[in-house]
Design an enzyme around this catalytic site. Structure first.
Site, PDB file in Angstrom:
ATOM      1  N   SER A  73       0.835  -1.216   0.000  1.00 16.72           N
ATOM      2  CA  SER A  73       0.000   0.000   0.000  1.00 16.72           C
ATOM      3  C   SER A  73       0.862   1.256   0.000  1.00 16.72           C
ATOM      4  O   SER A  73       2.011   1.240   0.442  1.00 16.72           O
ATOM      5  CB  SER A  73      -0.883   0.039   1.249  1.00 16.72           C
ATOM      6  OG  SER A  73      -1.744  -1.061   1.289  1.00 16.72           O
TER       7      SER A  73
HETATM    8  N1  SAH Z   1       0.228  -5.635   4.142  1.00 16.94           N
HETATM    9  C1  SAH Z   1       0.888  -5.729   2.858  1.00 16.94           C
HETATM   10  C2  SAH Z   1      -0.112  -5.539   1.741  1.00 16.94           C
HETATM   11  C3  SAH Z   1      -0.244  -6.748   0.921  1.00 16.94           C
HETATM   12  S1  SAH Z   1      -1.506  -6.697  -0.336  1.00 16.94           S
HETATM   13  C4  SAH Z   1       2.042  -4.749   2.759  1.00 16.94           C
HETATM   14  O1  SAH Z   1       2.242  -3.936   3.627  1.00 16.94           O
HETATM   15  O2  SAH Z   1       2.794  -4.836   1.812  1.00 16.94           O
HETATM   16  C5  SAH Z   1      -2.734  -7.776   0.367  1.00 16.94           C
HETATM   17  C6  SAH Z   1      -2.272  -9.161   0.703  1.00 16.94           C
HETATM   18  O3  SAH Z   1      -3.404  -9.898   1.170  1.00 16.94           O
HETATM   19  C7  SAH Z   1      -1.698  -9.969  -0.472  1.00 16.94           C
HETATM   20  O4  SAH Z   1      -0.415 -10.387  -0.163  1.00 16.94           O
HETATM   21  C8  SAH Z   1      -2.669 -11.135  -0.621  1.00 16.94           C
HETATM   22  O5  SAH Z   1      -2.066 -12.348  -1.058  1.00 16.94           O
HETATM   23  C9  SAH Z   1      -3.233 -11.242   0.788  1.00 16.94           C
HETATM   24  N2  SAH Z   1      -4.516 -11.950   0.866  1.00 16.94           N
HETATM   25  C10 SAH Z   1      -5.558 -11.945  -0.013  1.00 16.94           C
HETATM   26  N3  SAH Z   1      -6.547 -12.737   0.419  1.00 16.94           N
HETATM   27  C11 SAH Z   1      -6.121 -13.284   1.603  1.00 16.94           C
HETATM   28  C12 SAH Z   1      -6.704 -14.178   2.547  1.00 16.94           C
HETATM   29  N4  SAH Z   1      -7.909 -14.709   2.387  1.00 16.94           N
HETATM   30  N5  SAH Z   1      -5.984 -14.506   3.643  1.00 16.94           N
HETATM   31  C13 SAH Z   1      -4.744 -13.976   3.862  1.00 16.94           C
HETATM   32  N6  SAH Z   1      -4.148 -13.120   3.007  1.00 16.94           N
HETATM   33  C14 SAH Z   1      -4.823 -12.769   1.893  1.00 16.94           C
END
Ligand code: SAH
EC number: 2.1.1.77
Length: 227
Positions: A73
């Site tokens: 993000s």
């Molecule tokens: N917090 C991260 C943002 C990652 S984007 C950062 O700071 O970089 C969102 C993330 O959520 C992705 O890596 C995706 O694979 C994960 N995601 C999507 N659906 C999910 C689920 N059901 N359970 C766990 N993670 C999930």
């Protein structure tokens, strides 16, 4: 890039976060974010959590691709969500969606313990390496379905979800301690709202819509290991 240049870029990122905060002050109800959150944003090396090809963009106030179609993000959103969570140093925090671990690292500098769940094993593995390389010791990660939370470590004082479910997942609300807070984006791809959920001492929850946002979806079901 040398450390001095990276530190200057981080300072510039803080300025951009401050400007964007001022721009949305009416919606978020404050003109400045918590100084402690800003200090942590100024310390955590965001470039470590960005793929090598995007190093030059690590400190711009924008999202950056991290692989598997996901993004880290933009710094303003990371800072705002962290501020809304109002973390205390005694708190146990659950994060859903580890990605490459940047938000996890920020949470870990403010909380007692962070538990982070990621659906994609490849990203979870890379996040673990990055967090270990920085020596952050109060973080547990695991591969799993975030819709289910992490019941073994519940209840949590704070919960942050960094991908958008269509509605508030009931298991996450159950795993939030009375008096706790949860921050998450909710809604379909083109119409999400960042929400702050509060549970009072009696376990009654209330919700506040903070800002329109755009996150990738909180996906359902088992994932194939992509890499
Ligand atoms: N917090 C991260 C943002 C990652 S984007 C950062 O700071 O970089 C969102 C993330 O959520 C992705 O890596 C995706 O694979 C994960 N995601 C999507 N659906 C999910 C689920 N059901 N359970 C766990 N993670 C999930």
């Amino acid at each position: 890039m040398d450390d001095g240049k990276l530190a200057r870029m981080r300072q510039w990122m803080l300025t951009e976060i401050a400007v964007e905060t001022a721009c949305v002050r009416e919606q978020i109800g404050k003109a400045q974010l918590d100084p402690q959150v800003m200090d942590v944003m100024g310390e955590v090396p965001r470039h470590v959590f960005v793929p090598a090809a995007f190093q030059a963009e690590a400190y711009l106030n924008q999202p950056v691709p991290i692989g598997c179609g996901k993004t880290i993000s933009q710094p303003f959103i990371v800072a705002l969500m962290t501020d809304l969570l109002d973390i205390h140093s005694t708190d146990s925090v659950l994060e859903i969606g580890t990605g490459l671990g940047y938000q996890t690292a920020v949470l870990s500098r403010l909380a007692r313990q962070v538990y982070s769940v990621e659906r994609l094993a490849g990203l979870a593995r890379e996040a673990r390496q990055r967090l270990d390389s920085l020596g952050y010791a109060n973080i547990q990660t695991r591969v799993g379905d975030g819709y289910l939370g992490w019941p073994e470590h519940a209840p949590f004082d704070r919960i942050m979800v960094t991908a958008a479910p269509p509605q508030l997942p009931p298991a996450l609300l159950d795993q939030l301690r009375n008096g706790g807070r949860m921050v998450l984006p909710v809604g379909p791809h083109d119409h999400q709202a960042l929400m702050l959920v509060r549970k009072d001492a009696q376990g009654q929850s209330s919700t506040r819509v903070v800002l329109p946002v755009r996150f990738s979806a909180l996906e359902e079901g088992e994932a194939a290991d992509l890499f």
